[in-house]
Design a protein around this motif. Sequence first.
Motif, short mmCIF file in Angstrom:
data_model
loop_
_atom_site.label_atom_id
_atom_site.label_comp_id
_atom_site.label_asym_id
_atom_site.label_seq_id
_atom_site.Cartn_x
_atom_site.Cartn_y
_atom_site.Cartn_z
N LEU A 207 -14.69 11.77 0.40
CA LEU A 207 -15.12 12.73 -0.61
C LEU A 207 -13.97 13.54 -1.18
N GLY A 208 -12.80 13.40 -0.59
CA GLY A 208 -11.63 14.10 -1.12
C GLY A 208 -10.57 14.29 -0.06
N VAL A 209 -9.34 14.49 -0.53
CA VAL A 209 -8.24 14.94 0.33
C VAL A 209 -8.22 16.46 0.26
N ALA A 210 -7.85 17.11 1.35
CA ALA A 210 -7.84 18.57 1.40
C ALA A 210 -6.64 19.06 2.19
N VAL A 211 -6.44 20.37 2.15
CA VAL A 211 -5.31 21.01 2.82
C VAL A 211 -5.80 21.73 4.07
N SER A 212 -5.06 21.58 5.16
CA SER A 212 -5.34 22.33 6.39
C SER A 212 -4.49 23.60 6.38
N GLY A 213 -5.07 24.68 5.94
CA GLY A 213 -4.33 25.93 5.81
C GLY A 213 -3.76 26.42 7.14
N ALA A 214 -2.50 26.85 7.12
CA ALA A 214 -1.82 27.19 8.38
C ALA A 214 -1.13 28.55 8.35
N VAL A 215 -1.57 29.42 7.46
CA VAL A 215 -0.92 30.73 7.36
C VAL A 215 -1.08 31.52 8.65
N GLN A 216 -2.19 31.33 9.38
CA GLN A 216 -2.39 32.07 10.63
C GLN A 216 -1.23 31.87 11.59
N TRP A 217 -0.55 30.69 11.50
CA TRP A 217 0.53 30.38 12.43
C TRP A 217 1.90 30.37 11.76
N ALA A 218 1.98 30.77 10.50
CA ALA A 218 3.23 30.67 9.74
C ALA A 218 4.12 31.89 9.96
N PRO A 219 5.45 31.68 9.96
CA PRO A 219 6.36 32.82 10.14
C PRO A 219 6.67 33.57 8.85
N THR A 220 6.47 32.92 7.69
CA THR A 220 6.82 33.57 6.41
C THR A 220 5.74 33.27 5.37
N PRO A 221 5.73 34.03 4.25
CA PRO A 221 4.76 33.77 3.18
C PRO A 221 4.98 32.45 2.45
N ASP A 222 6.07 31.74 2.75
CA ASP A 222 6.34 30.47 2.06
C ASP A 222 5.21 29.46 2.26
N THR A 223 4.56 29.50 3.43
CA THR A 223 3.46 28.57 3.70
C THR A 223 2.30 28.81 2.73
N ALA A 224 1.96 30.06 2.50
CA ALA A 224 0.88 30.38 1.56
C ALA A 224 1.25 29.93 0.16
N ALA A 225 2.50 30.13 -0.23
CA ALA A 225 2.94 29.73 -1.57
C ALA A 225 2.87 28.21 -1.73
N LEU A 226 3.28 27.46 -0.71
CA LEU A 226 3.22 26.01 -0.77
C LEU A 226 1.77 25.52 -0.85
N GLU A 227 0.91 26.09 -0.03
CA GLU A 227 -0.50 25.68 -0.06
C GLU A 227 -1.12 25.95 -1.43
N THR A 228 -0.80 27.10 -2.01
CA THR A 228 -1.35 27.44 -3.32
C THR A 228 -0.86 26.48 -4.39
N GLU A 229 0.41 26.13 -4.33
CA GLU A 229 0.97 25.20 -5.31
C GLU A 229 0.28 23.83 -5.22
N VAL A 230 0.07 23.38 -4.00
CA VAL A 230 -0.57 22.07 -3.80
C VAL A 230 -2.03 22.12 -4.24
N MET A 231 -2.73 23.20 -3.94
CA MET A 231 -4.12 23.35 -4.37
C MET A 231 -4.23 23.22 -5.89
#
Length: 459
Positions: A207-231
């Motif tokens: 039904l689709g490919v999706a992202v496994s969000g990992a900000v809870q375990w990330a050391p910097t905001p870069d993870t959130a920025a990458l996830e948003t870009e991919v979304m």
Amino acid sequence: MTTQPPSTKLLVHGATLLTVDPQRPDPFVGWFAVGTDGRLTAVEAGEPSAEQLAGAADTLDATGTIIGPGFVSAHSHLFTSGSRGLGMDETLYGWIEAMLRYVMPATPADMYWCTRHGAQDFLRNGITTAYDFTDGGLQFDKTIASFGDRLPSLERQDAQLRAKLDAGLRSLHSVMLAQGDVPRADALAHVEDTVKAAADADPALLLGVAVSGAVQWAPTPDTAALETEVMREHGLVNQAHFLETAEMLELQRSKFAWYAESGALSPQLVFGHFIQTTPEIIATAAAAGCAMSWQPMSNGRLASGVAAIPEMRAAGMRIGMGLDDQSCTDVSDPWNNMRTGIAMVRAQYKDPLAAPVGDVLVMHTRGGAEALGVDDRVGSLRVGRFADFCVVDPRRPDTGPVWDAVGTYVLACSLRNLRSVWVGGEPVAHGADLADPQAAEVESQVHERLARIAADLGR
């Protein structure tokens, strides 16, 4: 003269239907028809005509049963199906460490069989659609709650995708992105490769490919920025494990701002667990259209807490339910998951209306599909949706008189009453027996492969 094959491949009649269709009241005794594409072509009250019965390639007389849509697990980790009973007295991070001990040494082939084992376990238990968080081979360090600086294994993730397809389970295939200090170009190339690898999959099952969000375990905001870009770039749903555990609580809450500042807060973002919230976090997420996935069995097992379901519903959040890891829910039983959720929330709020029975059934079916953005295809018995359904017999074993079909279905029935499970109008399970001719091989492969890993570890 050439005879045209019937346009109706299956007609089911005589059952009490729980359609969870928001446009019509449940329950009612009725019938439904399945087209050759596996989708519902009619859902009606009463009995079909003799002509309609005669025009179907196959019929199912389900008199005396209750039929509901196949359950949607809005949050699942199918690869953990061979790791049940581990970390039995641990909270989240200790349990992750115990479970990953046997997962990290696994090869892509091992991951294939473990995931297929999990997928067939879901199908046997009436779960026909799953949001599946795949394992990318990243080692978790519980002392700093981080997955380190690495790219996930594309080969490992692809093996898990093939396993779900081969099992016949509908899914959203959720992959973790690069973690930590990985070059941005490499991280984006990994996503492109992941999307390309899934392009040839059967769209009726994937039904689709999706992202496994990992900000809870990330050391910097870069993870959130990458996830948003991919979304944004690929139009993907992102489900983030977030505010699940009370450990490192203030640090976790501070990271909500990373998602907000990156622009991730939107209907594409689903918060998995979302327990350790504040009124402000709930209000902000709801206003942005974010959804939430609730895993009551897992939350109780890991002592994570009770999600503020009434407040989230009042704020307008879409809420689905999930079975989570098969190694921390242990028995993939959607009925037990619903009853556990009802009991936890009612006890927490000292109010039976904090978790109405009918509403919780919706959360584990249509609500999960709505949270994931796939309710046009699954989650309810409505024309145009796939004919995924559970046939439940409240008389085998007998649960007594059916005063209210919804109440009996959710509160009194269980896996022991599940007569059969159907996907796209095709039977996939009769009781505990799967239709898949490879089901026994899947089980043998998992036992043999995990025994080898345990032996290599000296267990």
